[in-house]
Each structure stands twice: as C-alpha cells, then as structure tokens.
Write an enzyme that holds these catalytic residues in place. Structure first.
Site, PDB file in Angstrom:
ATOM      1  N   ASN A 427       0.833  -1.200   0.000  1.00 15.76           N
ATOM      2  CA  ASN A 427       0.000   0.000   0.000  1.00 15.76           C
ATOM      3  C   ASN A 427       0.868   1.251   0.000  1.00 15.76           C
ATOM      4  O   ASN A 427       1.613   1.507   0.960  1.00 15.76           O
ATOM      5  CB  ASN A 427      -0.900   0.024   1.246  1.00 15.76           C
ATOM      6  CG  ASN A 427      -1.708   1.306   1.346  1.00 15.76           C
ATOM      7  OD1 ASN A 427      -2.660   1.518   0.618  1.00 15.76           O
ATOM      8  ND2 ASN A 427      -1.286   2.211   2.244  1.00 15.76           N
ATOM      9  N   GLU A 428       0.819   1.992  -1.100  1.00 15.00           N
ATOM     10  CA  GLU A 428       1.265   3.379  -1.217  1.00 15.00           C
ATOM     11  C   GLU A 428       2.762   3.609  -1.151  1.00 15.00           C
ATOM     12  O   GLU A 428       3.194   4.766  -1.057  1.00 15.00           O
ATOM     13  CB  GLU A 428       0.551   4.275  -0.188  1.00 15.00           C
ATOM     14  CG  GLU A 428      -0.941   4.395  -0.463  1.00 15.00           C
ATOM     15  CD  GLU A 428      -1.642   5.415   0.419  1.00 15.00           C
ATOM     16  OE1 GLU A 428      -2.778   5.780   0.073  1.00 15.00           O
ATOM     17  OE2 GLU A 428      -1.057   5.838   1.438  1.00 15.00           O
ATOM     18  N   LEU A 429       3.597   2.568  -1.237  1.00 15.80           N
ATOM     19  CA  LEU A 429       5.032   2.843  -1.238  1.00 15.80           C
ATOM     20  C   LEU A 429       5.445   3.656  -2.457  1.00 15.80           C
ATOM     21  O   LEU A 429       6.306   4.536  -2.369  1.00 15.80           O
ATOM     22  CB  LEU A 429       5.838   1.536  -1.175  1.00 15.80           C
ATOM     23  CG  LEU A 429       6.233   1.100   0.243  1.00 15.80           C
ATOM     24  CD1 LEU A 429       4.998   0.655   1.019  1.00 15.80           C
ATOM     25  CD2 LEU A 429       7.273  -0.005   0.215  1.00 15.80           C
ATOM     26  N   SER A 473      -0.309  -0.391  -4.658  1.00  7.72           N
ATOM     27  CA  SER A 473      -1.540   0.377  -4.855  1.00  7.72           C
ATOM     28  C   SER A 473      -1.342   1.731  -4.184  1.00  7.72           C
ATOM     29  O   SER A 473      -1.149   1.791  -2.964  1.00  7.72           O
ATOM     30  CB  SER A 473      -2.732  -0.349  -4.235  1.00  7.72           C
ATOM     31  OG  SER A 473      -3.935   0.345  -4.474  1.00  7.72           O
TER      32      SER A 473
END
Length: 836
Positions: A427-429, A473
């Site tokens: 998530n969001e890296l 994502s």
C-alpha cells in the site's frame, strides 16, 4: 494424525515474574488484562494513554498440560503455533524449543525431545515489539515511514507485525502481543499432507477440469496413496485415486455441467468441496484436508484501449465493475472477533451491493472465516501483502528469508478461495516512499524491486498461477512509474478532496481507470459517541472528541465542508448526524460519476468499510456495527441498476443517466418531477428506456431552464425514479422501483425548505418488527427514523421524501417493544431538523 489442543486457560506474567493473571488463548495481553480488571477500557475517553505501557512491557504466557503416554509413541510430535504476536521464545519444561519473529507465519518445532508422559509446562515469552524495533534499528540504515511521531515509530519496517497495531490516522496506539491463533501438539506417523493445490481448466464447454496437486511430508519411506473426492450439495461429482511418488502426486477430475461462481449481484456463489485423504500401507489413514472452491476464472485484464491501458476484473470471461470498500482489521484486538462478527460485517458489505473488498496492506492476512464468508457472499478480495506506508530492509538477507516464508505460507493458505481476485505487493510505497537512492524520505528503487518486482511476483506466479499480481496500490503500469495516479492506466488513490480540500465536484473531473482509495470522514452517531464520552466531552472540539480523531486535519475538515454545504446544526447530536450526510454526499458524487464513466473506469473502492475502535473516521459502518448514512447511500449508488444525473445550472439542464451492471438487457421507465423547494410539482415526465447490459447511457435531458428562471436555483429540485418493466397480457407493467435520485441547483444550505410535516403510520410486522409508513406535506431531504432508547435495525435511512410519495421503513428493535412503547420512542428527522 492426532492433535492435542493447547488453547484455553493459561496464565500471564509481567516479564517472567510477578502475580499470575488468568489468560485465554487465543488472545492477547490487553484483553487478558481487561478481563482481569487490571486496566481500564482503552476505548473510553482517553484511557488509551494510560495503557501505553502494556506495549512497552515484556510478557510471558504459561500453562501446564497433560500428555498421554500413547501420544508420545507417534513417530513425530510437533508444537504447532499458528500465530505468535510477535517476538517470541518458546519453552517446554524449562528448555528452549525455538523462537518466532513473524506474526503472519505458522511456527512448528520438534517437541518430542522436550515432552514427558503426564504433566508438562509450556511458556511463551514475548519481547515488547516497541523495544524490539528500537533495538533493531540501532546502527542500521534508517527506514523512513509516514506518520512517525504522529502515530508510529521509526524503524517499524523491521518487525513483521500488523502495522496499524502501532497506530494509524484512524486507529489507537495499542501494540499487542500474545498467542493470537491456535496452538497445539501434533502427533503423526509415516507422513502428513504438506500441500494441496487445486487448479482449474475452463477451456472446454460444459465442463471444468480440476488438477489437484498433492505434496506429503514424510517421516520415513512408505507407499503413499491419496483419495480425492469432489462433492456438491452433499452429492459426489468426481473422485480419483492418486499414488504419490517421492511424496508428490497429481490427478485430474472433470466436473460436468458445472455451476459457476459469480460475484455478488452477477449470479449465484455455489461452492464445491474437495476432500483429500492420505493413506499409507495397507490402507491406513494418515491425514486428510478439505478445501471449498468455487468454479470460476477471475483475472485482472490489462490491455491497450482507446484511453491507454485497461484495468478491470473479468469473471468467467465477463468484465464487471468492481464496487466496494477497503477493509481494515475489525477490532484493535482481533482475537476477540468471532465468526459471527465477521458474518455481520461482510453481510453488511454484500447488502450494500458491494462485490469487492480490498484487504489493506497495513492490517493483516485475515482469518480463514473472513475468506470463507467472502466465498459464500460473492465478495471478491483484493489482497495486499502486508506492507504499507513505510520502507523495508530488503537489503537484509534474514529479513527477506522471513518475508519469503510468510508470503509462501499465506499464498498457499488462501489461493483455493473463490473470492481471491488479486495479490498486491503493498500500500502506497510508490506514492512517494521510493526514489533513486536511500534518503531521509525514500528507499532506493533497486532495493524496493528486490521484494515487490522480483520476490513476491515470483512466489505468486509459482504458487498461484491463476491469480494476477500487482506491485503496489496505487501503481501506474505505463509511462513514468512515479506518476502513481496516472489516469490512463493502473489504479489510483484520490485524496485531493479530503487532504487537498478540493470541492466535492472535483471528483467529476477524474477519469482514472480504477479508484482503489478515496474517502471522506464523518463522526459516529450519538449512541456510539455516548459510549466513549462523558456529557462534558460532547463538543466536537473537546479533548476527548479530538482524541478519538486521528487525522491531523480531521474535525476541522469535517466542519469546514459541513459549513460549505449545510446550515450550522443546532446541537451536538445533529452535528454528528449531519456529518454523516455530508460524508455520504461526498462519496456519492464520486461513485456516481465513475459509474457513469464505465467502461473507461471499472472500479471504485472507497476508504473504508469498517472501524477498529469508536472514532471519527472514513468508515461507512462504525465499530459497533451501526450503519452510517454513507452505508445506506452506498446501497443506493452501488445498486445494479442506477439512475443518476449531471446538473448544469448555467444551461438549466439535467442529463439523466442509467448505469447497469446486469448481464442481461432490461426494459424500464424513467419518471421525473420538477418541484419547488416545498415539493409542489411544476413539471412531470416519463420515458420508456431500453437498458443495455453492463453499460452507462444518457437516456434523456431535462430542460429546467424555464423553471430556474421563474423560481431561481434556491427554490427548485428535480426528482428521478427508475422502474423496471414486465410483460403482462402483452402490455408493459411497472414491476419495481429500482433506483431513485435527487438533484438541486443550489447547495442544500441555501434551499428554501419548509417544515415537511412528516406523518407516520405504524403497523406490526413479523419477528417483533414494525413497518413505518412516512408521508410528507412538503419536501423532506435525508429522512431518517430513530428509536430514542432502543437499538434497532432500519431497512432504510437518509432518503428523500417527495410530497405525495409514501415510503415504508421496517424497523426491527433489538429487544421486544410493545406497539405503544415503540410509538413512544419513534422519532422522524430530516434535514430541516438539523438546524431548526
């Protein structure tokens, strides 16, 4: 194979000394201390601050147990720990058996040398996760993360533990430890099943062929054979016998006239049972395993198209629009969740017409009950690997080996589920935590790729080749990877409204391919807030109300937008309710626009479905399971057939759209009314429509310009209704009202609303419920019923009521109420009640 469970009554000790505290396994330290009355409820007021020491402390779990002499005659006896949270050392009869350092793995140890017939003692010593992280980070490369200081520690990437356990911008800082899943002794002889992998071939019409691959772990050489049986509805549909060579074997079984599994809203969700029995010489039963499967294909489709590259899911070869939300752990203390808790939460999602949930990477790989229920309810699962909003030490070989074992185990555990749609790396890296080199803010792309572009996709492709892998994502698969919200490809996290203070109308400018995160906050309803506050706390700017708000801009942002759209409410309670209407309206703006944009955009998963404690947040269902206004509205804007509109005040028009997720065409009728703000009819029309499957179409344009000129935008509304038709004796008959909507040309705070004078009529209904009919003399916006003193389930809330239209709401109180008592408690509210 024989199992001796060690679940149940244990004792808990601070460090490895002091008084024994009765404990329960599976469980965690916080719930055991709560049960013993040794800490206060951390969810009440700001008690969380008083229990932070729990996460800073080492703890030991200990119990005695009896081992029968015959149990130790098994050739192999293992201690099987299905979940240790997190840094643990295990002792049997005072001797160290092994260590664990990953919450998401099953740990097994050879226990036979340490056990004796009769009474034995087991102890599991847990090191504080906070101490572990601080110590691990000493002298190591700095690991940047978001939210440090606000709710997280530096260096959290070192520990393989539920990330949000340390706090998030919606969750408390309550770092747990404990034996969080089953623990048992396992004794067996000759061999046991180590892996069951079921692949599906749908290439031939009228049948599905299963390839069942088996692997056995052997104690010694033996002739092994497996029997595979497939059953549906209690009846056998296929079977095969499989000899195992070198501990491996495979069989192909054909299922004729298969019943296919479909997501919620597209069809049924039938499940088949595959049972594997392992036998040794002379037909001796050794082990068995059962998997429930759905027969379907489910793939992520990415291919060039007119707008760039597609991003949509297809089930059984049929594209579908993904509708749903993001799932976070349902409780801070996940060990107290029951299968019924999961059933209620997931049924709520299905009832809101969702067909997909994203299991977010800052939580955990969920319990088996979660995925079983998603299979049953037709809820597809986008599964993140558990990495979120931080950087990770992929340069460390031991850490990578630990993660490899974690990923392999969880892919094997979950891959048979019909619901599982996608594996996602993190998530969001890629949203700002990766750069050309390691810095104070980023990890290097080279080290990032070792895990998310190399190890994890390799594991997925090897162990679950029928699933797709997506590295992050959000992620953009075309052009510059740093352009993480590229509208032409990939998925997007659109936070420009909440974090960027853009107006709700901004959503209508977005043309992204798949929106996997976006959201807006609200407060919980008064009953929930009363549960964690005292009367003196009940002001949205009080210390306690702000303590139960973890977004740094939270309550102020809610109130800013609330004043943009609505008149200032007259009470604390109405502020809470109105914030929910505001939240629902924000997400409605976004979802209706993206559904109108199909097939360019093919998915919308709002943030977030649920809460883990009572808090102001982005959820649509609060921590008590109470639906917020957003959830009622989601059931409407996620409906399989949706009527929606785009108003243009400058031109005086309303473009009316119908969006269908259904697989077959429908005949329908659109009805519309133009009224003044009081609800008096100015114009009315109706139009027959043919509704194409899986499409959006603009079906008509309403010319409201003359009425805008005569009445003005503050005194005008447009009401929309969509009916499906059925044929009866050669004529079209209105069959069902399937969707409604409402349009205004001014913000609600400027509408010249009058007292709607809502009249209620109550009738008894089955099961202790009551049907309440509502009629209004004037237009009533966002109507809701409430029982003053009793919890209840409401079939509908936060709907618009046009004069002349009757709406019926079924109310089911949680306790039996007489008709007289029900009527005494019953209240009806609408928008005007929030400010008058």
């Amino acid at each position: 194979m024989e199992t001796l469970s060690l679940n149940g009554a244990w004792y808990l000790y601070k460090a490895d000394e002091g008084e024994a505290v009765p404990a329960t396994v599976p469980g965690c330290v916080h719930t055991d201390l709560l049960a013993a009355g040794l800490i206060e409820d951390p969810f009440y007021r700001d008690n969380e601050r008083n229990v932070l020491w729990v996460g800073e402390t080492d703890w030991t779990y200990r119990r005695t147990f009896t081992v029968p002499e015959e149990f130790l005659r098994h050739e192999r006896v293992l201690l099987r720990c299905e979940g240790l949270d997190t840094i643990a050392t295990i002792f049997l009869n005072g001797q160290e058996v092994g260590r664990a350092e990953n919450m998401f793995r099953t740990w097994e140890y050879d226990a036979k040398p340490f056990l004796r017939p009769g009474e034995n003692v087991i102890a599991v010593r847990f090191t504080s996760p906070l101490k572990y992280v601080r110590e691990k980070a000493k002298g190591q490369r700095f690991l940047p993360a978001w939210g440090v200081g606000q709710h997280k520690l530096d260096g959290g990437g070192w520990i393989r533990k539920e990330p949000c356990n340390f706090g998030w911008d919606w969750g408390p800082m309550l770092a747990t430890c404990g034996i969080w899943r089953d623990i048992a002794l396992v004794g067996y002889d000759t061999a046991r099943l180590a892996d069951v992998h079921i692949l599906q071939d749908h290439s031939q019409p009228g049948q599905v062929t299963l390839e069942v691959r088996l692997e056995a772990e052997t104690v010694r050489g033996a002739d092994l054979q497996a029997h595979i049986a497939v059953r549906f509805g209690g009846e056998g549909v296929a079977e095969a016998a499989v000899p195992l060579d070198g501990g491996r074997g495979a069989a192909r079984l054909t299922i004729r006239n298969p019943r296919l599994w479909w997501p919620n809203g597209l069809g049924e969700h039938p499940l088949y049972e595959v049972r594997v029995a392992l036998y040794g010489g002379a037909g001796r039963a050794l082990d068995e395993a059962t998997r429930r499967i759905g027969l379907r294909t489910l793939r992520l489709v990415r291919e060039p198209d007119a707008w760039g590259e597609s991003f949509y899911f297809a089930v059984n070869g049929v594209p579908f629009f993904a509708k749903g939300a993001n799932w976070i752990p349902r409780d801070v203390f996940v060990t107290r969740l029951t299968p019924e808790d999961y059933r209620r939460a997931l049924h709520d999602a299905a009832e809101a017409n969702m067909n997909m949930l994203r299991v977010w990477g800052g939580g955990l790989y969920e319990q088996d009950a979660f995925y079983d229920l998603c299979d049953e309810l037709g809820l597809c699962v986008w599964q993140d690997f558990i990495f979120a909003c931080a950087t990770y030490p992929t340069f460390d070989e031991a850490w990578m080996a630990n993660v490899r074992a974690e990923a392999e185990e969880n892919v094997r555990r979950l891959r048979h589920h019909a619901c599982l749609a996608l594996w996602c790396g993190n998530n969001e890296l890629e949203q700002g935590l990766v750069g050309d080199a390691w810095t104070e803010h980023t990890m290097a792309w080279e080290d990032y790729s070792k895990l998310f572009d190399e190890m994890l996709p390799t594991i997925v492709h090897r162990l679950d080749p029928e699933r797709d892998y997506w590295p992050s994502s959000p992620h953009s698969s075309c052009g510059d990877r740093r352009d993480f919200n590229n509208p032409t490809c990939g998925d997007a996290h659109l936070w420009e409204v909440w974090h960027g203070r853009r107006p709700f109308e901004w959503y209508r400018t977005c043309t992204h391919r798949f929106n996997s995160e976006f959201g807006f906050q609200s407060f919980p309803e008064p009953r929930t807030v009363y549960a964690y506050t005292e009367p003196a706390d009940r002001n949205v700017t009080s210390w306690v109300m702000e303590h139960h708000q973890r977004s740094a801009i939270g309550n102020g942002t809610i109130m800013t937008y609330l004043c943009d759209w609505f008149r200032l409410p007259t009470s604390f309670e109405m502020t809470l309710w109105l914030s929910q209407i505001l939240q629902g309206m924000a997400i409605k703006y976004a979802v209706e626009h993206w559904r109108r944009g199909m097939p360019r955009g093919m998915g919308t998963l709002y943030w977030q479905l649920d809460d883990c404690w009572p808090v102001a947040s982005w959820s649509s269902v609060d921590s008590f399971g109470r639906w917020k206004a957003l959830h009622y509205m989601a059931r409407a804007f996620f409906a399989p057939l949706l009527i929606s509109a785009v108003e243009d005040a400058a031109r005086g028009t309303v473009e009316v759209h119908i969006t269908s997720d259904l697989l077959k065409p429908q005949e329908g009728e659109v009805q519309w009314w133009i009224t003044d703000a009081a609800g008096a009819e100015l114009a009315h029309g109706r139009e027959m429509v043919r509704i194409a499957p899986q499409r959006d179409a603009q079906v008509l344009t309403i010319d409201a310009a003359p009425y805008l000129q005569s009445h003005g935008p503050r005194n005008l509304m447009v009401w929309l209704e969509l009916y499906t038709l059925r044929r009866s004796f050669g004529e079209n008959i209105l069959a069902e009202r399937v969707s409604t909507n409402w349009v205004s040309f001014a913000r609600p705070k400027h509408l010249e609303l009058e007292d709607p004078a809502i009249a209620l009529r109550v009738r008894e209904a089955p099961g202790g419920a009551y049907d309440v009919s509502l009629r209004a003399e004037k237009a009533a916006l966002w109507c809701w019923l409430d029982l003053a003193e009793t919890e209840a389930h409401y079939s509908n809330r936060f709907f618009h009521l046009r004069p002349g239209r009757e709406e019926v709401v079924r109310v089911t109180p949680e306790r039996a109420l007489s008709l007289e008592e029900f009527q005494r408690q019953l209240r009806a509210y609408s928008l005007v009640d929030t400010y008058r």
